[in-house]
Design a protein around this motif. Structure first.
Motif, PDB file in Angstrom:
ATOM      1  N   THR A  56      29.593  43.386  40.513  1.00 38.99           N
ATOM      2  CA  THR A  56      30.960  43.361  41.014  1.00 38.99           C
ATOM      3  C   THR A  56      32.095  43.677  40.386  1.00 38.99           C
ATOM      4  O   THR A  56      31.838  43.457  38.838  1.00 38.99           O
ATOM      5  N   ASN A  57      33.110  44.016  40.647  1.00 39.04           N
ATOM      6  CA  ASN A  57      34.495  44.213  39.793  1.00 39.04           C
ATOM      7  C   ASN A  57      34.739  42.921  39.268  1.00 39.04           C
ATOM      8  O   ASN A  57      35.128  43.024  38.117  1.00 39.04           O
ATOM      9  N   LEU A  58      34.645  41.680  39.956  1.00 37.38           N
ATOM     10  CA  LEU A  58      35.009  40.587  39.375  1.00 37.38           C
ATOM     11  C   LEU A  58      34.008  40.119  38.091  1.00 37.38           C
ATOM     12  O   LEU A  58      34.688  39.682  36.948  1.00 37.38           O
ATOM     13  N   GLU A  59      32.861  40.451  37.998  1.00 34.08           N
ATOM     14  CA  GLU A  59      31.848  40.293  36.798  1.00 34.08           C
ATOM     15  C   GLU A  59      32.452  41.258  35.719  1.00 34.08           C
ATOM     16  O   GLU A  59      32.120  40.847  34.577  1.00 34.08           O
ATOM     17  N   VAL A  60      32.768  42.481  36.200  1.00 32.19           N
ATOM     18  CA  VAL A  60      33.368  43.329  35.037  1.00 32.19           C
ATOM     19  C   VAL A  60      34.586  42.880  34.372  1.00 32.19           C
ATOM     20  O   VAL A  60      34.683  42.671  33.070  1.00 32.19           O
ATOM     21  N   MET A  61      35.410  42.239  35.194  1.00 30.02           N
ATOM     22  CA  MET A  61      36.902  41.794  34.636  1.00 30.02           C
ATOM     23  C   MET A  61      36.550  40.486  33.790  1.00 30.02           C
ATOM     24  O   MET A  61      37.053  40.054  32.896  1.00 30.02           O
ATOM     25  N   SER A 120      42.437  43.918  42.278  1.00 33.61           N
ATOM     26  CA  SER A 120      42.082  42.821  41.160  1.00 33.61           C
ATOM     27  C   SER A 120      41.978  43.447  40.017  1.00 33.61           C
ATOM     28  O   SER A 120      42.557  43.009  38.812  1.00 33.61           O
ATOM     29  N   SER A 121      41.859  44.681  39.762  1.00 35.29           N
ATOM     30  CA  SER A 121      41.803  45.326  38.581  1.00 35.29           C
ATOM     31  C   SER A 121      43.274  45.667  38.062  1.00 35.29           C
ATOM     32  O   SER A 121      43.580  45.536  36.776  1.00 35.29           O
ATOM     33  N   GLU A 122      44.191  46.024  38.985  1.00 32.69           N
ATOM     34  CA  GLU A 122      45.628  46.137  38.530  1.00 32.69           C
ATOM     35  C   GLU A 122      46.197  44.783  38.152  1.00 32.69           C
ATOM     36  O   GLU A 122      47.120  44.608  37.261  1.00 32.69           O
ATOM     37  N   LEU A 154      40.320  50.842  35.833  1.00 34.93           N
ATOM     38  CA  LEU A 154      41.006  51.173  37.055  1.00 34.93           C
ATOM     39  C   LEU A 154      40.739  52.603  37.672  1.00 34.93           C
ATOM     40  O   LEU A 154      40.807  52.618  38.890  1.00 34.93           O
ATOM     41  N   ASP A 155      41.016  53.478  36.626  1.00 33.62           N
ATOM     42  CA  ASP A 155      40.483  54.897  37.248  1.00 33.62           C
ATOM     43  C   ASP A 155      39.508  55.104  37.681  1.00 33.62           C
ATOM     44  O   ASP A 155      39.152  55.686  38.641  1.00 33.62           O
ATOM     45  N   ASN A 156      38.571  54.380  37.262  1.00 33.31           N
ATOM     46  CA  ASN A 156      36.958  54.464  37.746  1.00 33.31           C
ATOM     47  C   ASN A 156      36.878  53.828  39.011  1.00 33.31           C
ATOM     48  O   ASN A 156      36.265  54.296  40.027  1.00 33.31           O
TER      49      ASN A 156
END
Length: 447
Positions: A388-393, A186-188, A167-169
């Protein structure tokens, strides 16, 4: 965005007492599994119940043995008497009788009653040992559950660190304009979900510790810390060896053998109703006008002799009693055969569960390595702007799931091993060999 921040603050406020505060009055105890088992064996109520049954069986044996010995009794009476024999009324008479009896022949009843009581005592000793084995398994399961829950807390804490770092990144990248602001939201959400998982895991751990405390006889609020860890230790026996061991050492299986012999002894005891009973007896009778005074010659007498009693016809009451005992023998035989099948099934089930858990450990270990590598790749790819962020999550969620599955596989393996020990009848205090030898000797005699 504001709504999610409000949710995060609420979750953090709920976590503060859990992470920071701890009960000041709670005593901390570091404990190994063996120490927990030892404590439970000393304090378990179920063991106390079996021990009380053992005491009862012991005193029943004492009772039946004492029934075959000398019985001494004294009877006395005090009366006011009168009439022609006493020249009026207003006289006093005190009479006493001392008697001693001893059975000489009971038709086999005394012998078989003693045998039945002795077999019952042996059965009670075996049941006590089995109760201890069951307590050991229950404590082991509780202990492994503590370790599992503690590992799960570590999994979620590491997940929170990963989510917070990501999230910081993401926030840095949003400020740089390289990713969309929705990635922060989405990260939060993922971070809030991770905190919720951690709260649940901590609660599960606290419940597991309280359960363990209760079962070992400690106050439930005690801060018990398991000083061991979940690990894999290979098991070398095969299924046939485990079954053979169980048939040789399961105490509750031999208790059924003793129950069968006990039922047969009770049949022979019941048959004594058709046989004569012979007793030896001696008595002294005297009476007088004062307590323990012998001044009435016609009441002063003694006798010594043997008496026999033979109930030649009892309207088939004895036959009915014998048939009842024979029905009990058939039931005991059926219970023994059923117990043999139960033991085999219990051993097989525990062994197969152990095998499955062992295979799952290797499978989950490989899956964990793959999930860890996939998460690392997705993080690097996101940094490079190709993921994407979704792939990381998604990768992070799979990593948490893989760690949880591996933790569960270790837990299942260790509990299955404890279950197999219980199914096999791994001893605690009692040496089963003398009991098995007695059963074999009785079988050779045809009893």
């Amino acid at each position: 965005m504001k709504k999610m921040k409000k949710i995060n603050k609420m979750i953090l406020s709920a976590l503060i007492p859990i992470f920071i505060c701890s009960p000041v009055s709670a005593e901390r105890i570091d404990m190994t599994l063996d120490e927990g088992v030892k404590l439970a064996l000393e304090r378990s109520y179920s063991i106390e119940e079996s021990a009380a049954d053992l005491d009862s069986a012991y005193w029943r044996l004492r009772e039946t043995r004492r029934n075959t010995g000398l019985n001494f009794s004294w009877s006395t009476s005090a009366n006011a008497v009168g009439g022609k024999a006493y020249n009026g009324w207003g006289h006093r008479e005190f009479s006493n009788q001392l008697s001693a009896t001893m059975p000489i022949y009971t038709g086999g009843k005394s012998t078989n009653d003693i045998k039945s009581a002795r077999l019952g005592l042996s059965g009670a000793e075996l049941i006590l040992e089995r109760t201890k084995q069951e307590v050991r398994y229950a404590i082991a399961a509780d202990y492994y559950n503590i370790l599992k829950c503690r590992n799960q807390i570590d999994v979620y804490r590491e997940s929170l660190r990963n989510l917070q770092a990501h999230l910081d990144n993401v926030k840095i990248k949003v400020l740089a304009g390289t990713v969309a602001e929705k990635d922060i939201l989405s990260s939060e959400v993922s971070l809030a979900h991770g905190k919720q998982n951690l709260v649940t895991a901590i609660n599960d751990y606290n419940v597991a510790v309280a359960t363990f405390n209760k079962d070992v006889g400690l106050p439930t609020e005690t801060e018990t810390v398991a000083s061991e860890s979940l690990e894999y230790k290979n098991y070398h026996l095969d299924l046939n060896e485990c079954e053979e061991y169980a048939l040789l050492y399961r105490p509750d299986l031999f208790q059924k053998e003793y129950a069968l012999l006990q039922s047969k002894a009770e049949v022979e005891s019941a048959k004594a109703g058709t046989r004569p009973q012979v007793d030896a007896s001696a008595s002294k009778t005297f009476a007088g006008d004062a307590p323990f005074k012998s001044n009435q010659d016609n009441s002063d007498s003694w006798k010594v002799g043997i008496s026999a009693n033979w109930n030649i016809f009892d309207n088939q009451v004895t036959k009915a009693q014998v048939n009842q005992r024979k029905a009990a023998v058939r039931r005991a035989e059926a219970e023994l055969n059923d117990k043999i099948n139960d033991v085999k099934l219990e051993v097989r089930t525990a062994f197969l569960n152990l095998q499955a858990a062992e295979e799952n450990i290797q499978t989950m270990k490989e899956a964990l390595a793959q999930a860890d590598e996939d998460y690392r790749i997705e993080i690097v790819s996101y940094e490079a702007g190709v993921a994407t962020n979704l792939e990381v999550m998604d990768a992070e969620e799979k990593l948490v799931s893989a760690k949880s599955d591996y933790n569960s596989a270790l837990y299942n393996y260790n509990t299955a091993k404890a279950s197999l020990d219980k199914a096999m009848g791994i001893p605690i205090d009692l040496d089963i060999v003398p009991y098995r030898t007695e059963i074999e000797e009785n079988a050779e005699k045809g009893e």
